[in-house]
Design a protein around this motif. Structure first.
Motif, PDB file in Angstrom:
ATOM      1  N   ILE A  71     -22.955 -35.262 -15.358  1.00  0.00           N
ATOM      2  CA  ILE A  71     -24.249 -35.927 -15.200  1.00  0.00           C
ATOM      3  C   ILE A  71     -24.113 -37.444 -15.275  1.00  0.00           C
ATOM      4  O   ILE A  71     -24.759 -38.168 -14.519  1.00  0.00           O
ATOM      5  CB  ILE A  71     -25.236 -35.458 -16.298  1.00  0.00           C
ATOM      6  N   GLU A  72     -23.277 -37.925 -16.203  1.00  0.00           N
ATOM      7  CA  GLU A  72     -23.137 -39.362 -16.450  1.00  0.00           C
ATOM      8  C   GLU A  72     -22.474 -40.058 -15.260  1.00  0.00           C
ATOM      9  O   GLU A  72     -21.547 -39.524 -14.669  1.00  0.00           O
ATOM     10  CB  GLU A  72     -22.268 -39.619 -17.688  1.00  0.00           C
TER      11      GLU A  72
ATOM     12  N   HIS B   1     -19.169 -30.037 -39.787  1.00  0.00           N
ATOM     13  CA  HIS B   1     -19.482 -31.467 -39.904  1.00  0.00           C
ATOM     14  C   HIS B   1     -20.926 -31.787 -39.535  1.00  0.00           C
ATOM     15  O   HIS B   1     -21.284 -32.960 -39.421  1.00  0.00           O
ATOM     16  CB  HIS B   1     -18.543 -32.289 -39.022  1.00  0.00           C
ATOM     17  N   ALA B   2     -21.737 -30.759 -39.318  1.00  0.00           N
ATOM     18  CA  ALA B   2     -23.152 -30.918 -38.957  1.00  0.00           C
ATOM     19  C   ALA B   2     -23.326 -31.825 -37.743  1.00  0.00           C
ATOM     20  O   ALA B   2     -24.114 -32.767 -37.740  1.00  0.00           O
ATOM     21  CB  ALA B   2     -23.958 -31.434 -40.145  1.00  0.00           C
ATOM     22  N   ILE B   3     -22.575 -31.528 -36.670  1.00  0.00           N
ATOM     23  CA  ILE B   3     -22.634 -32.300 -35.436  1.00  0.00           C
ATOM     24  C   ILE B   3     -23.479 -31.547 -34.421  1.00  0.00           C
ATOM     25  O   ILE B   3     -23.272 -30.361 -34.183  1.00  0.00           O
ATOM     26  CB  ILE B   3     -21.223 -32.556 -34.882  1.00  0.00           C
ATOM     27  N   THR B   4     -24.407 -32.267 -33.814  1.00  0.00           N
ATOM     28  CA  THR B   4     -25.328 -31.660 -32.862  1.00  0.00           C
ATOM     29  C   THR B   4     -24.897 -31.912 -31.425  1.00  0.00           C
ATOM     30  O   THR B   4     -24.068 -32.789 -31.153  1.00  0.00           O
ATOM     31  CB  THR B   4     -26.746 -32.218 -33.052  1.00  0.00           C
ATOM     32  N   ASP B   5     -25.515 -31.170 -30.512  1.00  0.00           N
ATOM     33  CA  ASP B   5     -25.253 -31.375 -29.090  1.00  0.00           C
ATOM     34  C   ASP B   5     -25.693 -32.775 -28.659  1.00  0.00           C
ATOM     35  O   ASP B   5     -25.050 -33.402 -27.815  1.00  0.00           O
ATOM     36  CB  ASP B   5     -25.918 -30.298 -28.241  1.00  0.00           C
ATOM     37  N   THR B   6     -26.738 -33.284 -29.266  1.00  0.00           N
ATOM     38  CA  THR B   6     -27.215 -34.630 -28.940  1.00  0.00           C
ATOM     39  C   THR B   6     -26.166 -35.675 -29.308  1.00  0.00           C
ATOM     40  O   THR B   6     -25.941 -36.625 -28.544  1.00  0.00           O
ATOM     41  CB  THR B   6     -28.542 -34.920 -29.679  1.00  0.00           C
ATOM     42  N   GLN B   7     -25.516 -35.518 -30.427  1.00  0.00           N
ATOM     43  CA  GLN B   7     -24.476 -36.454 -30.840  1.00  0.00           C
ATOM     44  C   GLN B   7     -23.286 -36.397 -29.880  1.00  0.00           C
ATOM     45  O   GLN B   7     -22.693 -37.432 -29.560  1.00  0.00           O
ATOM     46  CB  GLN B   7     -23.998 -36.150 -32.257  1.00  0.00           C
ATOM     47  N   ILE B   8     -22.949 -35.213 -29.416  1.00  0.00           N
ATOM     48  CA  ILE B   8     -21.845 -35.055 -28.469  1.00  0.00           C
ATOM     49  C   ILE B   8     -22.205 -35.721 -27.139  1.00  0.00           C
ATOM     50  O   ILE B   8     -21.403 -36.453 -26.557  1.00  0.00           O
ATOM     51  CB  ILE B   8     -21.485 -33.567 -28.277  1.00  0.00           C
ATOM     52  N   LYS B   9     -23.422 -35.499 -26.667  1.00  0.00           N
ATOM     53  CA  LYS B   9     -23.874 -36.130 -25.416  1.00  0.00           C
ATOM     54  C   LYS B   9     -23.872 -37.652 -25.543  1.00  0.00           C
ATOM     55  O   LYS B   9     -23.501 -38.360 -24.603  1.00  0.00           O
ATOM     56  CB  LYS B   9     -25.266 -35.634 -25.049  1.00  0.00           C
ATOM     57  N   GLU B  10     -24.278 -38.149 -26.698  1.00  0.00           N
ATOM     58  CA  GLU B  10     -24.281 -39.591 -26.935  1.00  0.00           C
ATOM     59  C   GLU B  10     -22.853 -40.147 -26.913  1.00  0.00           C
ATOM     60  O   GLU B  10     -22.608 -41.228 -26.383  1.00  0.00           O
ATOM     61  CB  GLU B  10     -24.937 -39.900 -28.270  1.00  0.00           C
ATOM     62  N   ALA B  11     -21.911 -39.406 -27.469  1.00  0.00           N
ATOM     63  CA  ALA B  11     -20.510 -39.834 -27.454  1.00  0.00           C
ATOM     64  C   ALA B  11     -19.992 -39.935 -26.022  1.00  0.00           C
ATOM     65  O   ALA B  11     -19.271 -40.878 -25.681  1.00  0.00           O
ATOM     66  CB  ALA B  11     -19.651 -38.861 -28.266  1.00  0.00           C
ATOM     67  N   VAL B  12     -20.386 -38.988 -25.176  1.00  0.00           N
ATOM     68  CA  VAL B  12     -19.994 -39.044 -23.766  1.00  0.00           C
ATOM     69  C   VAL B  12     -20.629 -40.261 -23.101  1.00  0.00           C
ATOM     70  O   VAL B  12     -19.985 -40.964 -22.323  1.00  0.00           O
ATOM     71  CB  VAL B  12     -20.363 -37.740 -23.023  1.00  0.00           C
ATOM     72  N   SER B  13     -21.871 -40.534 -23.429  1.00  0.00           N
ATOM     73  CA  SER B  13     -22.554 -41.705 -22.881  1.00  0.00           C
ATOM     74  C   SER B  13     -21.859 -43.002 -23.287  1.00  0.00           C
ATOM     75  O   SER B  13     -21.933 -43.996 -22.575  1.00  0.00           O
ATOM     76  CB  SER B  13     -24.010 -41.747 -23.350  1.00  0.00           C
ATOM     77  N   GLN B  14     -21.181 -42.973 -24.425  1.00  0.00           N
ATOM     78  CA  GLN B  14     -20.472 -44.152 -24.917  1.00  0.00           C
ATOM     79  C   GLN B  14     -19.036 -44.220 -24.406  1.00  0.00           C
ATOM     80  O   GLN B  14     -18.280 -45.097 -24.808  1.00  0.00           O
ATOM     81  CB  GLN B  14     -20.504 -44.181 -26.440  1.00  0.00           C
TER      82      GLN B  14
END
Length: 63
Positions: A55-56, A7-20
């Motif tokens: 971290i969050e 699905h072309a998902i990056t680590d940044t997108q995963i981190k952003e999902a956690v932030s949300q």
């Protein structure tokens, strides 16, 4: 870095999902679709999620 090639998902997108507010692989899977095809990314995605959860802050700032 790409974590889920299906699905072309990056680590940044995963981190952003956690932030949300996503706190588990199941949450991130619902939001992004990570690990729902071949599943080879599940272990790496889980590690990224756990590290980011540590971290969050566990609360939301009040306006």
């Amino acid at each position: 870095m790409y974590v889920c090639l299906c699905h072309a998902i990056t680590d940044t997108q995963i981190k952003e999902a956690v932030s949300q507010g996503d706190m588990s692989l199941a949450d991130v899977k619902k939001r992004l679709g990570v690990a729902d095809q071949c599943g080879k990314c599940a272990k790496m995605a889980t590690q990224i999620i756990q590290k980011q959860v540590d971290i969050e802050p566990n609360f939301y700032e009040v306006a």
